[in-house]
Design an enzyme around this catalytic site. Structure first.
Site, PDB file in Angstrom:
ATOM      1  N   ASP A 129       0.790  -1.237   0.000  1.00  0.00           N
ATOM      2  CA  ASP A 129       0.000   0.000   0.000  1.00  0.00           C
ATOM      3  C   ASP A 129       0.822   1.288   0.000  1.00  0.00           C
ATOM      4  O   ASP A 129       1.957   1.330   0.465  1.00  0.00           O
ATOM      5  CB  ASP A 129      -0.995   0.015   1.169  1.00  0.00           C
ATOM      6  CG  ASP A 129      -0.339  -0.270   2.523  1.00  0.00           C
ATOM      7  OD1 ASP A 129       0.730  -0.927   2.563  1.00  0.00           O
ATOM      8  OD2 ASP A 129      -0.890   0.167   3.550  1.00  0.00           O
TER       9      ASP A 129
ATOM     10  N   GLU B 239      -0.609  -2.315   5.074  1.00  0.00           N
ATOM     11  CA  GLU B 239       0.323  -2.297   6.211  1.00  0.00           C
ATOM     12  C   GLU B 239       0.167  -1.011   7.012  1.00  0.00           C
ATOM     13  O   GLU B 239       0.338  -0.986   8.227  1.00  0.00           O
ATOM     14  CB  GLU B 239       1.775  -2.436   5.722  1.00  0.00           C
ATOM     15  CG  GLU B 239       2.780  -2.731   6.834  1.00  0.00           C
ATOM     16  CD  GLU B 239       3.155  -1.521   7.686  1.00  0.00           C
ATOM     17  OE1 GLU B 239       3.360  -1.678   8.901  1.00  0.00           O
ATOM     18  OE2 GLU B 239       3.240  -0.407   7.134  1.00  0.00           O
TER      19      GLU B 239
HETATM   20 NI    NI Z   1       6.331   1.110   5.597  1.00  0.00          NI
END
Ligand code: NI
Length: 434
Positions: free
Chosen positions: A103, A169
């Protein structure tokens, strides 16, 4: 003499079996060098086309297409947009998981790059630029490269490699689940059961070409806490009629400082307690009924984490009680400690040294930032390390940090990351059961 000779011979044979052969090493190095331009090209593609957490649709599509083209068994749609590839080697051995997060962030890029991101999106109701401002684009490209090289050496592989391309994440958007935690929940570490997991993070502020690590707690656990102080509302001119939650909150915030300064053994591991937000009242002449404060706790040790929680609760409720108020304390665990299994870490150092050079592998102090790779490490032994990527012309003191519009990495770090992931995988395979 004879016996000694036999013993030496026997040991040599054993050691030889437990190591990656020089010819395989040389082959892998050559393939990594040859693949480097392609890895850079992939990285630039992802950099130019970043996607926010839980929205990594196109990224996942490209990853899945690549894995399938290599003959890797591929599953998609895991934890929303996650992709998992399974590469079975020709020889029996452990199941090794390799993880890359996919991401990007709601940050508007300010770099002048030919592959600069001009993508925009709506995040939390606001229009924003989208940028790979944490370097996850490099992680995806590197793991695609690792998959390609390992797939082309399937006949040399002992065991199975599970490629985990992870969404979110940075944390899912409000109201959604996501990230490593959801992947674990959806069984990504099962079928086949993962024995060990490796992950890496590019680092814009660490020296180019270095690999840094710490055994045990490397990145902190992150918990959020909220303290709600309930008092009694009154006219601002008659405080004696109130139980003032603002004054009680001030006392609590002051007292919380003594957890770190007076109550924790900081020679063991560092601790951070930050009150970052406080809300109370609406008007100058009204003492409100309630005050709410919230903040974050960073710890590197599970016991210390539990102790800090208990102390926050005791301080808040105790101080409130002395004033005749009530404090409600809640904790919201965000991320556990990124805990590098000490034996595994020691065992993998030669592989990292092989990848980066002996003098380039550096043991560092713990970091108080958090990383959701920790959710995997809660279930299986894991090792996470940093790959230095600071452009050499940048001053280490002013290099733009991660999550900023000027975040920048030197792409020659990509081959270091590629070789590091390849080396730990092969090294683990060939030394398994030793
Ligand atoms: Ni990172």
């Amino acid at each position: 003499m004879n016996r000694l000779f036999f013993l030496t011979f026997f040991c040599t044979v054993l050691t030889a079996q437990a190591q990656v052969s020089p010819s395989l090493q040389a082959k892998i190095d050559k393939m990594a060098a040859e693949l480097e331009p392609k890895v850079i090209e992939w990285r630039r593609h992802f950099h130019q086309n970043p996607e926010l957490s839980n929205r990594e649709f196109k990224t996942a599509e490209k990853v899945a297409e690549h894995l399938r083209s290599l003959g890797i068994e591929t599953r998609t749609g895991i934890a929303h947009t996650g992709v998992v590839g399974l590469l079975k080697g020709d020889k029996p051995g452990p199941v090794i998981a390799l993880r890359a997060d996919m991401d990007a962030l709601p940050v508007t890029e300010r770099n002048n790059l030919p592959f600069k991101s001009n993508v925009t999106a709506t995040y939390a109701g606001m229009e924003t630029g989208v940028m790979h401002a944490c370097g996850h684009d490099t992680h995806v490209a590197i793991l695609m490269g690792v998959a390609e090289i390992l797939a082309k050496n399937r006949n040399q592989l002992r065991g199975t490699v599970k490629f985990i391309f992870q969404p979110a994440e940075e944390g899912p958007p409000p109201g959604e689940e996501g990230g490593a935690e959801l992947m674990v929940k959806e069984g990504v570490l099962e079928n086949p059961k993962v024995d060990v997991i490796f992950g890496m993070h590019i680092q814009s502020i660490s020296k180019l070409g270095t690999i840094s690590y710490k055994e045990a707690g490397m990145m902190a656990a992150s918990d959020w806490f909220t303290i709600k102080v309930k008092g009694r509302q009154a006219h601002g001119a008659a405080p004696w009629m109130s139980v003032d939650p603002v004054v009680v909150s001030a006392q609590i915030i002051n007292a919380l400082q003594t957890i770190v300064s007076r109550q924790m053994d900081l020679t063991h591991e560092p601790v951070v307690v930050t009150v970052a937000r406080i809300n109370a009242g609406i008007r100058e002449n009204i003492i409100p009924e309630e005050a709410v404060m919230s903040g974050t706790i960073r710890t590197l040790d599970k016991e210390m984490q539990a102790t800090v929680h208990e102390k926050i609760r005791r301080i808040a409720t105790g101080i409130a009680e002395t004033a005749g108020a009530v404090a409600e304390v809640t904790f919201d665990g965000k991320t556990p400690v990124t805990y590098n299994d000490p034996d595994l870490t020691a065992r993998m150092l030669p592989a990292l040294e092989r990848a980066a050079g002996k003098d380039k592998v550096v043991r560092i102090n713990a970091v108080t930032g958090a990383e959701d790779f920790a959710f995997f490490q809660e279930k299986v032994p894991g090792f996470f390390f940093f790959v230095g990527a600071r452009p050499p012309d940048l001053d280490p003191n002013t290099t733009p940090s991660h999550h900023t519009p000027d975040f920048m990495i030197d792409e020659s770090a990509l081959i270091t990351g590629l070789k590091a992931m390849l080396n730990v995988t092969l090294h683990y395979m060939y030394s398994a059961g030793k």
